[in-house]
Enzyme design. Structure first.
Site, short mmCIF file in Angstrom:
data_model
loop_
_atom_site.label_atom_id
_atom_site.label_comp_id
_atom_site.label_asym_id
_atom_site.label_seq_id
_atom_site.Cartn_x
_atom_site.Cartn_y
_atom_site.Cartn_z
N SER A 177 -6.60 0.53 -5.57
CA SER A 177 -6.31 1.58 -6.53
C SER A 177 -6.84 1.18 -7.91
O SER A 177 -8.02 0.86 -8.05
CB SER A 177 -4.81 1.87 -6.54
N ASP A 323 -6.60 8.66 2.29
CA ASP A 323 -6.45 7.97 1.00
C ASP A 323 -6.84 8.90 -0.15
O ASP A 323 -7.78 8.64 -0.90
CB ASP A 323 -7.35 6.72 1.03
N HIS A 351 -3.17 5.53 1.38
CA HIS A 351 -3.50 4.71 0.21
C HIS A 351 -2.90 3.32 0.34
O HIS A 351 -1.68 3.16 0.44
CB HIS A 351 -2.97 5.40 -1.05
#
Length: 627
Positions: A177, A323, A351
């Protein structure tokens, strides 16, 4: 994020995961067999790094940047490191607290340092993890994500690392991320010590991948992210989680800060940080600039592709089919920057990769050894180990339902062709183009959303992705269904939808979902795409990155308002996927004009939309079908 593998884009998830990581995904069913286990694990190839040591030690300190801002840095080294020993370093720059200060009894139940971090260090690496400027225990403030100052800080920390007695002068970086993007930006500094990076579950184009997919504001995310970031930056997790002070004091101080005075002063400086949602609400176009000076392309990695290419660092592009918008981000980066040793992996994950999403079944804990895969990558590029990764095809992807890893030298794989299905009468999806002029009308229903267990919600990891049976969802919208398939059909790549619409307003939002209908009528989510009609113009000339999908600029100059009553073409991609539709199942596309659970509504009354289906206006979907 703890090595980017545990998912927390907000302080809520950060603390919940820190407290309950020992329980993993125990609330979800286990998996029979190996399913998404790595191909090298399934084939029983011993590729894991030999243990360098057992046990690690951590120290922390402040490192001053050239402008005087001091950054909080944790250093993890193998225990009893022999004098004169030098190791490659894994560097991680986070805005989500490098380390959390747990109270008793919480710290008695939490594996800290986390297992994945320990495993990296015990495999013969130094690991350096720091709070980005303006966050955690670091001083300074933030004008935007990944600011020029923050990126420059990464290069200065790299300078500091290679001067340490335990450093062999080689650096790799990884993370998930936000932290994945910092790893990419570290490579764009072209620091000679940075040999390889792994941006995992990370964006590439800020505008399209996260903030405004299809030109539509993902307001749920920017609002949630702003609240969580503010709570972390002022070291008050109770702003979003009232009981947090019972478990944590917040971010950990550095070793020299015995009385917390340094931390208090650092937090005071964070008060000048930007508020991402407040500024995002002022933006519609890619080239808009908010009142606070926020412009998406100023901090979007794709703008700096030439610098990443010039770094010559190997890039591991890493994502999952659920994701958010990031599987396409990983593909765009891979296709645009083909540095030697670069790779692409796309798994059945949401994710962070902790969860394996299975259509028609419950989401389960992923079996894939993410740390093991990263060690293969780092061992080869930082230690020069011949572990076989360099001989493998550069692309690995997982075909859902078939539950099989596949490889390719290219993306999309070369063995695909476009199979076109047209929207027909009686809500059909058919191989033949309709001949009679007709249209299906619907009024945008603002009470409809795609749910709280979606690919978008998992970006802040509120819960695992699980769309469930979507029959009730489809009944409230406009759906087109094919006859039962006469053979198994694999769709791998980027579905492209073309809709001819007219509206009573000058703008509209269109959401299209590709679904799988089984023999009993159950409906499984496969993927989705969306587009704001105002942004429908496909760009002429060269795009700033390589993509298999239609490219549009989303700039003010290319805006094209609808003319009420006139037919307009909307051609756009659905997010990439690899999925096996079984024989006897049917294909379905479902169309909506809103998604209340995630995306901001257009101002004014909801539009009435007509979807045209005729020879002059053949609304259709092209599916990349594997031969």
């Amino acid at each position: 994020m703890e090595f980017g593998l545990r998912k927390h884009c907000t302080v809520i998830t950060f603390i919940v995961l820190a407290l309950f990581m020992f329980s993993g995904c125990a609330s979800r069913d286990g998996v029979d067999g190996r399913l998404d286990s790595a191909w090298w694990s399934v084939e029983d190839i011993n590729t894991e790094s030999a243990p360098y040591c057992r046990g690690i030690v951590r120290t922390s300190q402040y490192v001053a940047m050239p402008d005087g801002v001091r950054l909080a840095v944790d250093i993890y080294l193998p225990e009893n490191l022999s004098e004169g020993a030098r190791l490659p370093t894994i560097m991680m720059q986070t805005r989500y607290w490098r380390r959390i200060d747990l109270r008793w009894p919480a710290r008695a139940f939490v594996d800290y340092p986390p297992e994945e971090l320990t495993r990296i260090v015990e495999s013969g690496y130094a690991l350096v993890r720091l709070d980005a400027r303006g966050t955690g225990a670091s001083f300074g403030s933030r004008s935007c994500p990944w600011s020029a100052d923050e990126v420059s800080d990464g290069a200065h920390i790299a300078d500091w690392i290679i001067k340490q007695p335990w450093s062999d002068g080689k650096i790799g970086s990884a993370g998930g991320s936000y932290e994945g993007t910092t790893s990419e930006f570290l490579a764009t500094t072209r620091h000679p010590a940075v040999k390889c990076v792994a941006p995992m579950f990370a964006l590439y184009d800020v505008y399209t991948d996260i903030a405004y997919p299809g030109g539509i504001h993902l307001e749920w995310f920017t609002r949630t992210w702003q609240a969580g970031n503010h709570a972390m930056d002022v070291n008050r997790p109770q702003e979003v989680l009232w009981w947090a002070p019972l478990a944590t004091r917040g971010v950990s101080r550095v070793d020299v800060d015995k009385d917390g005075e340094f931390l208090r002063k650092a937090v005071e400086e964070h008060a000048a940080n930007y508020a991402v949602n407040d500024e995002a609400l002022q933006i519609n176009y890619r080239d808009d600039v908010s009142s606070g000076g926020l412009c998406m392309d100023n901090f979007s990695p794709h703008v700096f592709a030439d610098r990443l290419r010039e770094s010559n660092a190997a890039v591991y592009n890493y994502s999952g089919w659920f994701d958010g918008g990031y599987p396409h981000a990983a593909i765009k980066r891979f296709l645009t920057v083909r540095n030697p040793g670069s790779r692409l992996i796309l798994g059945p994950w949401d994710h962070g990769g902790d969860d394996h999403v299975r259509p028609f079944s419950k989401t389960v804990k992923a079996k894939f050894d993410h740390v093991g895969e990263l060690l293969r990558f780092f061992d080869h590029h930082l230690k020069g180990i011949d572990n076989g990764i360099e001989k493998e095809p550069p692309v690995r992807y997982y075909t859902m339902v078939e539950d099989k890893w596949k490889s390719s030298d290219t993306w999309p794989p070369e063995n695909t062709h476009a199979a076109t299905f047209f929207l027909g009468d009686k809500k059909s999806l058919q191989k033949e183009m309709a001949t009679d002029a007709d249209a299906d009308a619907f009024l945008t229903n603002r009470d409809i959303g795609s749910g709280e267990k979606s690919r978008w919600r998992c970006l802040a990891k509120e819960m695992a992705v699980n769309y469930g049976d979507r029959r009730d969802f489809d009944d409230k919208l406009l759906s087109y269904t094919s006859p039962p398939l006469t053979r198994d059909t694999e769709v791998t790549g980027h579905p492209i939808v073309t809709l001819y619409i007219s509206s009573d307003k000058t703008d509209a939002q269109v959401f299209v979902y590709l679904e799988d209908v089984d023999e009993s009528g159950r409906v499984a989510y496969v993927t989705e795409g969306l587009l704001r009609a105002m942004h429908r113009k496909i760009a002429e000339g060269k795009a700033p990155y390589n993509t298999p999908a239609p490219f549009r600029t989303f700039t003010k100059a290319d805006a094209a308002p609808l003319v009420p009553g006139e037919v307009a073409e909307l051609k756009f991609d659905l997010l990439p996927v690899s999925y096996l539709f079984k024989k006897g199942h049917a294909l379905r596309i479902t169309v909506s004009g809103a998604d209340k659970d995630h995306f901001r509504f257009l101002p004014g009354d909801p539009p009435r939309i007509n979807i045209h289906r005729s020879k002059p206006h053949p609304s259709q979907i092209e599916l990349p079908v594997v031969e």
